[in-house]
Design a protein around this motif. Structure first.
Motif, PDB file in Angstrom:
ATOM      1  N   ALA A  55      32.469  40.440 -15.114  1.00  0.00           N
ATOM      2  CA  ALA A  55      32.577  40.359 -16.572  1.00  0.00           C
ATOM      3  C   ALA A  55      34.026  40.205 -17.027  1.00  0.00           C
ATOM      4  O   ALA A  55      34.383  40.597 -18.144  1.00  0.00           O
ATOM      5  N   ALA A  56      34.858  39.606 -16.184  1.00  0.00           N
ATOM      6  CA  ALA A  56      36.270  39.420 -16.545  1.00  0.00           C
ATOM      7  C   ALA A  56      36.381  38.582 -17.813  1.00  0.00           C
ATOM      8  O   ALA A  56      35.689  37.559 -17.954  1.00  0.00           O
ATOM      9  N   GLY A 115      30.146  19.664  -6.439  1.00  0.00           N
ATOM     10  CA  GLY A 115      31.420  19.495  -7.116  1.00  0.00           C
ATOM     11  C   GLY A 115      32.131  20.779  -7.490  1.00  0.00           C
ATOM     12  O   GLY A 115      33.222  20.733  -8.071  1.00  0.00           O
ATOM     13  N   ALA A 116      31.557  21.943  -7.160  1.00  0.00           N
ATOM     14  CA  ALA A 116      32.161  23.222  -7.535  1.00  0.00           C
ATOM     15  C   ALA A 116      32.597  23.992  -6.296  1.00  0.00           C
ATOM     16  O   ALA A 116      31.927  23.949  -5.258  1.00  0.00           O
ATOM     17  N   ARG A 171      43.061  35.072 -15.811  1.00  0.00           N
ATOM     18  CA  ARG A 171      43.209  33.971 -14.869  1.00  0.00           C
ATOM     19  C   ARG A 171      43.322  34.499 -13.443  1.00  0.00           C
ATOM     20  O   ARG A 171      43.946  35.539 -13.191  1.00  0.00           O
ATOM     21  N   PHE A 172      42.743  33.748 -12.514  1.00  0.00           N
ATOM     22  CA  PHE A 172      42.703  34.160 -11.120  1.00  0.00           C
ATOM     23  C   PHE A 172      43.143  33.011 -10.210  1.00  0.00           C
ATOM     24  O   PHE A 172      43.026  31.837 -10.562  1.00  0.00           O
ATOM     25  N   ALA A 173      43.636  33.367  -9.040  1.00  0.00           N
ATOM     26  CA  ALA A 173      43.913  32.410  -7.970  1.00  0.00           C
ATOM     27  C   ALA A 173      43.408  33.033  -6.685  1.00  0.00           C
ATOM     28  O   ALA A 173      43.198  34.249  -6.600  1.00  0.00           O
ATOM     29  N   GLY A 174      43.200  32.195  -5.647  1.00  0.00           N
ATOM     30  CA  GLY A 174      42.739  32.723  -4.379  1.00  0.00           C
ATOM     31  C   GLY A 174      42.652  31.645  -3.331  1.00  0.00           C
ATOM     32  O   GLY A 174      42.788  30.455  -3.630  1.00  0.00           O
ATOM     33  N   TYR A 175      42.414  32.056  -2.092  1.00  0.00           N
ATOM     34  CA  TYR A 175      42.342  31.104  -0.984  1.00  0.00           C
ATOM     35  C   TYR A 175      40.935  30.530  -0.826  1.00  0.00           C
ATOM     36  O   TYR A 175      40.676  29.760   0.094  1.00  0.00           O
ATOM     37  N   ARG A 218      33.064  28.911 -11.072  1.00  0.00           N
ATOM     38  CA  ARG A 218      32.143  28.165 -11.943  1.00  0.00           C
ATOM     39  C   ARG A 218      32.555  28.277 -13.401  1.00  0.00           C
ATOM     40  O   ARG A 218      32.311  27.351 -14.182  1.00  0.00           O
ATOM     41  N   ARG A 219      33.177  29.398 -13.762  1.00  0.00           N
ATOM     42  CA  ARG A 219      33.650  29.567 -15.143  1.00  0.00           C
ATOM     43  C   ARG A 219      35.049  28.990 -15.342  1.00  0.00           C
ATOM     44  O   ARG A 219      35.635  29.154 -16.404  1.00  0.00           O
ATOM     45  N   ARG A 220      35.571  28.342 -14.314  1.00  0.00           N
ATOM     46  CA  ARG A 220      36.895  27.716 -14.341  1.00  0.00           C
ATOM     47  C   ARG A 220      38.016  28.724 -14.610  1.00  0.00           C
ATOM     48  O   ARG A 220      39.042  28.407 -15.207  1.00  0.00           O
ATOM     49  N   GLN A 221      37.825  29.941 -14.129  1.00  0.00           N
ATOM     50  CA  GLN A 221      38.867  30.961 -14.236  1.00  0.00           C
ATOM     51  C   GLN A 221      39.646  31.116 -12.933  1.00  0.00           C
ATOM     52  O   GLN A 221      40.674  31.801 -12.919  1.00  0.00           O
ATOM     53  N   LEU A 222      39.136  30.513 -11.854  1.00  0.00           N
ATOM     54  CA  LEU A 222      39.730  30.697 -10.537  1.00  0.00           C
ATOM     55  C   LEU A 222      40.333  29.393 -10.034  1.00  0.00           C
ATOM     56  O   LEU A 222      39.652  28.371  -9.945  1.00  0.00           O
ATOM     57  N   ASP A 223      41.620  29.436  -9.695  1.00  0.00           N
ATOM     58  CA  ASP A 223      42.321  28.298  -9.098  1.00  0.00           C
ATOM     59  C   ASP A 223      42.306  28.491  -7.581  1.00  0.00           C
ATOM     60  O   ASP A 223      42.926  29.409  -7.054  1.00  0.00           O
ATOM     61  N   VAL A 224      41.544  27.634  -6.880  1.00  0.00           N
ATOM     62  CA  VAL A 224      41.409  27.768  -5.430  1.00  0.00           C
ATOM     63  C   VAL A 224      42.516  27.000  -4.727  1.00  0.00           C
ATOM     64  O   VAL A 224      42.675  25.800  -4.934  1.00  0.00           O
ATOM     65  N   TRP A 225      43.273  27.707  -3.892  1.00  0.00           N
ATOM     66  CA  TRP A 225      44.367  27.085  -3.149  1.00  0.00           C
ATOM     67  C   TRP A 225      43.848  26.580  -1.798  1.00  0.00           C
ATOM     68  O   TRP A 225      43.133  27.306  -1.088  1.00  0.00           O
TER      69      TRP A 225
END
Length: 417
Positions: free
Chosen positions: A61-62, A317-318, A67-71, A82-89
């Protein structure tokens, strides 16, 4: 070191605008600290939270502005993607520790879970990149849980500074083993036939890996050298299947990097010198894996194409996964004497309408030159040392029957890469 009551915790006092806040992952997630992050957002100003694999509900429920990032987008982190809050490196897991240790990957504030014991503090349930980041961070905040086990190998060096400490009685994040269905059991049967007694096993998490571990019940003298340790491994140690007696590296000791399990695994780990949590510089190192005879890497995937390229990162695509340690272990296992790299997946999605053996993968996680053995519920495709045409035929043979004509047609149309 400042001690803070859990009810008085205010992370905004430690976080600055623009900071990158790194939070421990899987069963090593500091839940009290993670729960306090959204409240810090308004007072501290915008910051980024770096996550690993998430198996808790802490971030479900963030708020949208967080905003988030992760591997990767493993576990429940896929919801953030899926909510476009996570930037995948796009990073191999084995590169994270060195990246944080050198400062090339920045971490300003580190939140981690520790255990207390007669020897001081221990980085319970993980010996991962979070510790490397903590040694370079401006601020380190620890949650010390009385319910967390003392994990041998993850003892904190005297040089690690902890700026603030919160004591709790919270049970670590629990991820019990997954019950297997008919498809998973069929895959497990094929994999079990490929693994000899005395092999050393690396395996991931999820329904297919858990079913595969169940399938090893009649094996003998297996070893553990894996990124992950969980409940099924604990059960097989208790049952005498995993003894680590024939390992060529770390003989007599099970070795892993993080824990994804429940109280079954936690209790076995507690002060157990026969199970060690080691950093990725050891668990994922090519030089170590190559020296481990009969090293057998077993990984899951989302799809495999007819040339042998493997996708473990995206679906429709996700982002739904990540590169993780897959390439590290596949290459290490293939370099091992008597080693093998197995990738196991369902032949279709759960509806049966979408084939997971495809003409072309959407994302290439593992190059076709690294592919070795692919397993579905329909059988085994040996790809190493085979031509493109031979690979395609082998993969079509283990695809779901209703999709084989489509795959054959794609070959005729040249749509394989």
């Amino acid at each position: 070191m400042r001690r803070i009551e859990a009810g008085a915790l205010d992370l905004a006092a430690f976080i600055r605008p623009g900071d990158r806040v790194l939070c421990g992952q899987v069963s090593a997630e500091p839940q009290t600290l993670a729960a306090a992050l959204p409240a810090a957002l308004g007072a501290a100003g915008p910051f980024e939270t770096f996550l690993g694999t998430v198996t808790s509900t802490s971030f479900d429920a963030a708020p949208a502005e967080m905003r988030f990032a992760g591997y990767g987008a493993m576990g429940r982190a896929s919801r953030l993607a899926r909510r476009r809050q996570l930037d995948v490196w796009p990073l191999h897991y084995g590169a994270l520790e060195a990246g944080f240790a050198s400062g090339r990957i920045r971490a300003d504030v580190v939140l981690l879970q520790l255990a207390a014991g007669p020897g001081g503090l221990c980085a319970t349930l993980a010996n991962d990149y979070v510790l490397a980041a903590a040694r370079q961070a401006r601020c380190v905040i620890a949650e010390v849980s009385s319910r967390a086990p003392w994990c041998v190998g993850a003892e904190i060096a005297p040089g690690l500074r902890v700026d603030a400490l919160v004591e709790t009685e919270r049970e670590p994040v629990s991820s019990p083993a997954t019950a297997a269905g008919e498809v998973e059991r069929a895959i497990a049967g094929h994999v079990a036939a490929l693994v000899p007694d005395g092999a050393t096993i690396q395996i991931g998490i999820g329904a297919i890996p858990d079913a595969i571990l169940d399938g090893f019940a009649d094996h003998r003298e297996l070893g553990i050298h894996s990124g992950v340790f969980g409940d099924r491994m604990a059960e097989l140690i208790a049952g005498g299947v995993f003894t680590d007696a024939r390992k060529t590296v770390d003989r007599g000791q099970a070795v892993a990097n993080v824990v994804v399990g429940s109280r079954r695994a936690f209790d076995m780990l507690d002060r157990n010198d026969a199970i060690r949590l080691r950093p990725a510089a050891h668990t994922h190192a090519h030089s170590v894996l190559a020296r481990q005879e009969r090293m057998t890497a077993i990984n899951a995937a989302i799809e495999v194409d007819l040339s042998g390229q493997i996708n473990a990162e995206t679906a429709d695509g996700a982002p739904v996964g990540g590169a993780g340690g897959m390439c590290d272990f596949i290459r290490g296992a293939r370099a091992s004497q008597g080693g093998r790299a197995i990738v196991a997946l369902r032949a279709t999605d759960r509806t049966g309408k979408v084939s997971r053996i495809v003409p072309r993968v959407a994302t290439v996680t593992v190059a076709r030159t690294d592919a070795d053995t692919i397993v579905t519920e329909y059988g085994i495709a040996e790809l190493a040392h085979r031509s493109d045409a031979e690979r395609a035929r082998a993969l079509i043979a283990i695809a779901a029957p209703q999709h084989r004509e489509m795959l054959e047609r794609s070959l005729c149309e040249g749509d394989t890469r």
